[in-house]
Design an enzyme around this catalytic site. Structure first.
Site, PDB file in Angstrom:
ATOM      1  CE  LYS A  85      44.460  43.996  32.091  1.00 26.66           C
ATOM      2  NZ  LYS A  85      42.776  44.076  33.496  1.00 26.66           N
ATOM      3  CB  SER A 161      43.386  47.783  32.462  1.00 30.06           C
ATOM      4  OG  SER A 161      43.008  46.873  33.044  1.00 30.06           O
ATOM      5  CB  SER A 185      39.995  47.052  33.671  1.00 32.24           C
ATOM      6  OG  SER A 185      40.523  48.717  34.792  1.00 32.24           O
TER       7      SER A 185
END
Length: 486
Positions: A85, A161, A185
């Site tokens: 990520k 996210s 997230s």
């Protein structure tokens, strides 16, 4: 040993490998049925087939090919292609924009402790995944890179996210990818994309070398996977502390993957389908999925009954808003350092700018009060779970939402989170309390979208054991999205 796969990976082989989980791929490498380089090339072919999802925003192919060719590490995950990520997973010398135009030129100077653990385990990192600006949103549609497409439907968000990671795993590009979770997230995109998403307990891994914790303990990092065993194996990789960490969580004897072989029996489970925040009504399809899971857990020999801890929802929402405001003011300082000047308002997304501006005027007393509130509500929550080991609740109160809902400015940060919590419900309570929480893809809507259910507990071991039992009793692995590259 005879090779099952051709030495030169073709497209058909690449698609076949999409259905093999991370531990399975590593076993192929260990058995010399396929090499790490071949696994990587297969993943690159699948990535090109899935480019339309906009899940990967930074290609690290040369670095990955060098690492795969020089692989000398053995272990349960050695040789497996992996994605990071683009937030909270720094890799020295690579881009790290964190979804922000203000950081579009930022390059990581150091490799984070967790990423180094991934590399030491032999995972082959070949790209970074899309994320909303600074992880502020439970959707992934940053203006810098554009929205990530949910492999199940282009009309609904993949969540955030960690939405880029979730989309890549759900589509079969990789068996697992890293994520981070501050108010849901990891679990929100897991629910939206039909994956396993575990948020570890507070202190499970390190934030070194950058900090001691994130958002005063709200943030924890881990991964998105398709199987429970991969989640456990990856947790074994990152579990532990670095020298100087402010606190750490005790490790289970034998590790998390080994614990799956002997799950707890007779677990006491409280179940609720209602939101902990006043107002939102849980979608009937989500309610049915939670209730079906509760019945299944009862059939598996666990003790399930309706109950739920309570918190001061208003105080929780206020505290989360204050902590995010201060965090965004800190990230504004980082952007100033990277740019060599103060970033302009038009270099931020509107909702981020609200948080930055409120962060500038947040007082020390307000910040200390938010931390105190988090601790007080954690005690209240824990007291409400007396007599129970685990809490079963929805991951999202709704099916996967559309775009343009969870990233819009609402005038104030508190109003922004009121809208988020009307969709996410329980996810933020695991962050506030520091409890572990896992989302499992145990339901589907009438129109074919995934529904996740969430289990929460003070520690991961009981959750992973229950998850493994549910995975066996109600398997989801053969359930593939329309954009599955295999």
């Amino acid at each position: 040993m005879a090779r099952r796969y051709p030495q030169r990976v073709d497209f058909v082989t690449a698609l076949e490998l999409a259905d093999v989980d991370a531990l399975g791929q590593a076993q192929l490498v260990a058995a010399r049925e396929v090499s790490a380089k071949e696994l990587l090339e297969a993943a690159l072919l699948r990535l090109e087939a899935a480019r339309g999802l906009n899940a990967v925003i930074a290609d690290l192919f040369d670095r990955a090919r060098e690492a795969a060719g020089a692989l000398e590490v053995s272990g349960p995950l050695a040789g497996v292609p992996f994605l990071l990520k683009d937030l909270g997973a720094s890799l020295a010398g690579t881009p790290e924009a964190m979804g922000s135009r203000a950081l579009r030129s930022h390059v990581s100077a150091e490799t984070s402790w967790v990423v180094q653990r991934y590399l030491d385990a032999g995972l082959v990192v070949f790209g970074k995944t899309n994320t909303p600006e600074w992880g502020n949103h439970c959707t992934t549609e940053p203006s810098l890179f554009g929205p990530t497409v949910n492999p199940w439907s282009p009309d609904v968000t993949p969540g955030g996210s960690s939405g880029g990671s979730a989309a890549a795993v759900a589509a079969g590009v990789v068996p697992a990818a890293s994520g981070g979770d501050g108010t849901g997230s990891i679990r929100v995109p897991a629910s939206c994309c039909g994956l396993v998403g575990l948020k570890p307990r507070r202190g499970r891994s390190s934030f070194a070398p950058d900090s001691g914790h994130g958002l005063e303990g709200l943030v924890n990092g881990h991964a998105l996977t398709r199987t429970v065993r991969d989640s456990a194996a990856l947790l074994d990789v990152i579990a532990g502390s670095a020298p100087g960490d402010p606190y750490t969580a005790p490790l289970p004897s034998g590790g998390f993957l080994a614990a799956l072989a002997d799950p707890a029996s007779g677990v006491r489970i409280a179940v609720s389908t209602e939101s902990p925040f006043p107002g939102p009504v849980t979608d009937p399809q989500v309610v049915a999925t939670v209730e079906n899971t509760a019945r299944l857990l009862g059939e598996l020999g666990h003790h399930v009954e309706p109950a739920a801890p309570s918190v001061d929802a208003d105080a929780v929402a206020d505290a989360i808003a204050v902590l995010h405001n201060v965090s965004n003011a800190q990230l504004h300082a980082l952007a100033t350092d990277v740019l060599g000047r103060a970033p302009r308002e038009d270099e931020f997304e509107p909702s981020t700018w609200v948080m930055v501006r409120e962060g500038f005027v947040t007082t020390g007393v307000e910040y200390a009060g938010a931390i105190e509130t988090v601790h007080a509500q954690t005690r209240r929550f824990a007291a409400g779970m007396t007599g129970f080991d685990v809490l079963l609740v929805p991951t999202l109160l709704t099916p996967p939402p559309g775009y343009g809902l969870l990233d819009q400015p609402r005038g104030t940060t508190r109003a922004f989170f009121d809208v988020e919590f009307a969709t996410t419900g329980w996810t933020s309570l695991a962050n506030v309390t520091g409890w572990a929480a896992i989302s499992l893809p145990l339901g589907m809507t009438a129109d074919g979208l995934p529904i996740g259910v969430q289990l929460m507990a003070p520690d991961e071991t009981v959750l992973l054991g229950l998850a493994a039992q549910l995975e066996q009793a109600a398997p989801w692995r053969d359930r593939k999205p329309p954009a599955w590259v295999g």
